[in-house]
Write a protein that holds these residues in place. Structure first.
Motif, PDB file in Angstrom:
ATOM      1  N   ASN A 139       0.779   4.177  -2.678  1.00  0.00           N
ATOM      2  CA  ASN A 139       0.609   5.589  -2.311  1.00  0.00           C
ATOM      3  C   ASN A 139       1.745   6.446  -2.858  1.00  0.00           C
ATOM      4  N   ALA A 184      -3.293  12.145   1.276  1.00  0.00           N
ATOM      5  CA  ALA A 184      -2.545  10.891   1.052  1.00  0.00           C
ATOM      6  C   ALA A 184      -1.438  10.728   2.083  1.00  0.00           C
ATOM      7  N   ASP A 205      -1.039   7.733   4.810  1.00  0.00           N
ATOM      8  CA  ASP A 205       0.183   6.929   4.973  1.00  0.00           C
ATOM      9  C   ASP A 205       0.635   6.905   6.416  1.00  0.00           C
ATOM     10  N   ARG A 222       0.839  -1.212   0.000  1.00  0.00           N
ATOM     11  CA  ARG A 222       0.000   0.000   0.000  1.00  0.00           C
ATOM     12  C   ARG A 222       0.871   1.258   0.000  1.00  0.00           C
TER      13      ARG A 222
END
Length: 729
Positions: free
Chosen positions: A671, A724, A728, A667
């Protein structure tokens, strides 16, 4: 031939002969020069052999060819073809030169004839090259490593240095300390100890290396020695276990038993073992037993045929000396082997070699004996392993017995301590109960007095016609009431303390053995106290009797003190009375001793009964401990099963966590890729913005709305980037 070799060497320029060694140390230079000399010598010998073959008389050639056709042994008959000694030596040189030049064909086609020639002896000048050919030691790769091995350090250097002086101490090449012979011998032994670290260095191997160095340079001697150790069973002989030497002794002893039974019986009767005289034969190939020329001839045959010649020569020596050995004891036989047998061959080796090849040697039987010896040694090893295992188990059992004895002693101490503590606590409990009863009685008395005082106060408080008591009596009654309440509070505190003591004693009693043991201990204590009371009472009675008798005796002495001058009849009467009193005193003393002994017997019986009860309780506790240990073992097994299950779950959880970590990393990678795309988009928008500004400047058009739209898009993209980043995190 020697003069021609010298002339050939002299034709070589000195600069070429010494140019390769000018940069080396003197010792290495001499070694290299010797190696060069031997190489040149062998090349020139080959040329001379070919020349001599062409110059040989045709008649001798025809006679040799004829003898080869008639007898079938071309090589042996050629040496006996001529009658003159010089012609014989010349033919021998020609013959061995041809063998060296055509070595592979001779080995393949004429192996038997080659063995016969070797048995008759290899010429001294051919030994070096023939030994290398026999053991296939030419052009070995390890020869190039020799100089590097000399630069290394070996752990066996001290041992090698110590034994160097003992190797051929009377030979010219080795007898001087730090001489060239000792140095090259040290180099070869050190190099081999580095190559074969399992064997390292073993006493006896230096004699073989010394013989090789007498015939060839140290590099070639090193290669030949490596081959001997690898292919001639010498490595197994020189291993630390020396298993191969034991096998050789077993086989040689069987040959003696089979071919010389009388001598074998004599050896057995004198406890004269084979290893006492034959071990050096196999380890040094007779180099320490026979004169050097004889041992060298035997070594020629050993290079060709292996250890078989050692068995043959050894048995031949025993056959030649059987009659003398049977007449000697152990010390005499040792002296015979050390001093007489070596000098028997001073005349030459032909006699013993001829006798050796008349000895029966069965190779198949030797293989069978090897299998038998291996089986015996395997069984011995298994028995040793079993004995070692049993000793270990015995040691562990002894340790366990000692531990159990210590635990039993500690349990007995704890039991005795517990009994003593139980008796003390029982006595304390009895005292506490008495104090508690006293306190309760006091509390009841105080409560009764308090009730009486309350009743009196109530009666006083009731209104009546005339006061019955004065103010002083009322005050007195109030004081008594206060004192009664104080006593009641003290009684309550004492009662509470006693109750706490009772609870504490009950807790301690709960940790002690059960009530039956307590009852037994109380019964034993009561019995002991009763016996002690009886003994004390008897002792008091005896003491009282003794005192009465002493008083009576004193009174008697006082009455009879003035009667010494009376008549003889009165004196005899007094003497009789004195004797009677002394008898009574002795009787009283005897009774006292009797009662004391009875008291001692009672005490011993009591102690024996107590000890028997203690032993019974110890046995019960031991059984309880055994049951507890079995329970703990079962719990331990359950815990191990649980531990395995927990480990399995932990492994599953670790796998899951690793998968989750990988998913999170994937992931994150997505990202990061999305952020990169967004940043690229932002950069494109900024470029478009710049282009718009340029267009505005060029076209002078209304571009305010377009700029606002670009700014809105940039802010939206920045907002997406921040969201984003937050995701994260």
């Amino acid at each position: 031939l020697q003069s021609e070799v010298k002339q050939s060497l002299m034709t070589i320029p000195v600069s070429k002969r010494l140019g390769q060694v000018s940069h080396c140390s003197p010792l290495v230079s001499i070694s290299v020069m010797r190696s060069m000399f031997f190489k040149v010598f062998f090349n020139l010998c080959t040329v001379m052999f070919n020349t001599r073959l062409l110059e040989t008389d045709s008649k001798s050639l025809r006679s040799m060819n004829g003898s080869r056709r008639n007898s079938g042994s071309s090589l042996v008959s050629s040496s006996s073809a001529s009658s003159n000694l010089s012609h014989l030596e010349e033919d021998t040189w020609i013959l061995w030169g041809r063998i060296v030049n055509e070595w592979e064909d001779v080995c393949k086609k004429k192996e038997k004839q080659l063995k016969d020639l070797v048995r008759k002896g290899i010429p001294h000048h051919f030994r070096a090259i023939v030994w290398q050919l026999l053991c296939n030691a030419q052009n070995m790769p390890i020869k190039d490593q020799y100089s590097d091995l000399l630069k290394m350090t070996s752990p066996c250097e001290k041992l090698i240095r110590r034994d160097i002086a003992r190797t051929y101490p009377e030979h010219e090449f080795f007898k001087e300390k730090d001489s060239l012979g000792q140095e090259v011998l040290f180099n070869v032994m050190k190099a081999y100890s580095l190559v074969d670290r399992e064997v390292g260095y073993c006493q006896g191997s230096a004699f073989i290396v010394g013989l090789l160095l007498m015939q060839m340079p140290e590099e070639e001697a090193f290669c030949v020695f490596v081959k001997l150790m690898q292919d001639y069973r010498l490595r197994e002989l020189f291993k630390p276990s020396m298993a191969e030497l034991g096998l050789c002794m077993y086989q040689f002893e069987f040959m003696i038993q089979e071919q010389l039974p009388e001598l074998h019986i004599h050896f057995q009767a004198q406890s004269f073992h084979t290893s006492m005289y034959a071990s050096s034969w196999f380890l040094t190939i007779f180099l320490t037993t026979f004169p050097l020329p004889v041992a060298t001839r035997i070594f020629d045959i050993f290079m060709c045929e292996g250890l078989e010649i050692v068995f043959r020569v050894g048995l031949a020596i025993l056959q030649m000396n059987q009659s003398e050995l049977i007449q000697l004891d152990m010390e005499g036989m040792l002296q015979h082997f050390q001093k007489i047998i070596p000098h028997q061959l001073d005349s030459g080796p032909e006699k013993v070699i001829q006798a050796a090849y008349q000895v029966k040697y069965n190779a198949k039987k030797m293989k069978k004996l090897e299998k038998e010896y291996t089986t015996i040694k395997t069984k011995e090893m298994e028995e040793q392993v079993e004995i070692k295992r049993l000793r270990t188990e015995n040691r562990l059992l002894k340790q366990r017995i000692d531990t159990l004895e210590k635990e039993s002693a500690s349990l007995a101490d704890r039991l005795i301590q517990g009994q003593v503590t139980r008796a003390q606590e029982a006595e304390e409990t009895y005292l506490v109960k008495r104090e508690l009863a006293t306190v309760r009685q006091q509390s009841e008395d105080t409560s009764a007095q308090l009730e009486q005082a309350k009743t009196t106060i109530m009666t006083l408080q009731q209104p009546q016609g005339a006061p019955r008591f004065s103010e002083e009596s009322v005050l007195q009654l109030e004081r008594e009431l206060v004192q009664a309440r104080l006593k009641e509070a003290e009684s309550q505190c004492a009662l509470k303390e006693m109750q706490d003591k009772i609870l504490d004693i009950e807790k301690r009693n709960a940790s002690l053995p059960d009530d039956t043991n307590v009852a037994r201990l109380q019964e034993e204590l009561i019995a002991v106290k009763l016996r002690e009371a009886e003994a004390l009472t008897g002792l008091k009675e005896l003491r009282q009797q003794v005192r009465d008798l002493e008083d009576h005796w004193q009174r008697h002495l006082a009455r009879t003190s003035g009667r010494w001058k009376d008549s003889p009849k009165k004196n005899t009467l007094s003497e009789l009375q004195d004797e009677l009193m002394s008898v009574r005193l002795r009787e009283a003393e005897a009774q006292a001793e009797l009662r004391e002994s009875r008291q001692r017997i009672m005490e011993l019986e009591t102690q024996s009964q107590i000890h028997s009860n203690q032993l019974r309780r110890v046995e019960q506790e031991c059984r309880g401990h055994m049951e507890h240990s079995t329970t703990l073992m079962a719990q331990n097994k359950d815990l191990q099963v649980q531990l395995k299950e927990i480990k399995r779950r932990q492994a599953e959880m670790e796998c899951k966590s690793k998968e989750e970590v990988m998913a999170v990393r994937l992931r994150e990678a997505d990202n990061i890729a999305a952020m990169a795309e967004l940043q690229q988009h932002i950069s494109e928008l900024e470029i478009q913005k710049e282009e718009g500004k340029v267009q505005v400047q060029l076209n002078h058009s209304d571009s305010t709305q377009y700029i606002r739209e670009l700014r809105d898009q940039i802010s939206e993209l920045k907002h997406e980037v921040t969201t984003a980043d937050i995701y994260d995190q």
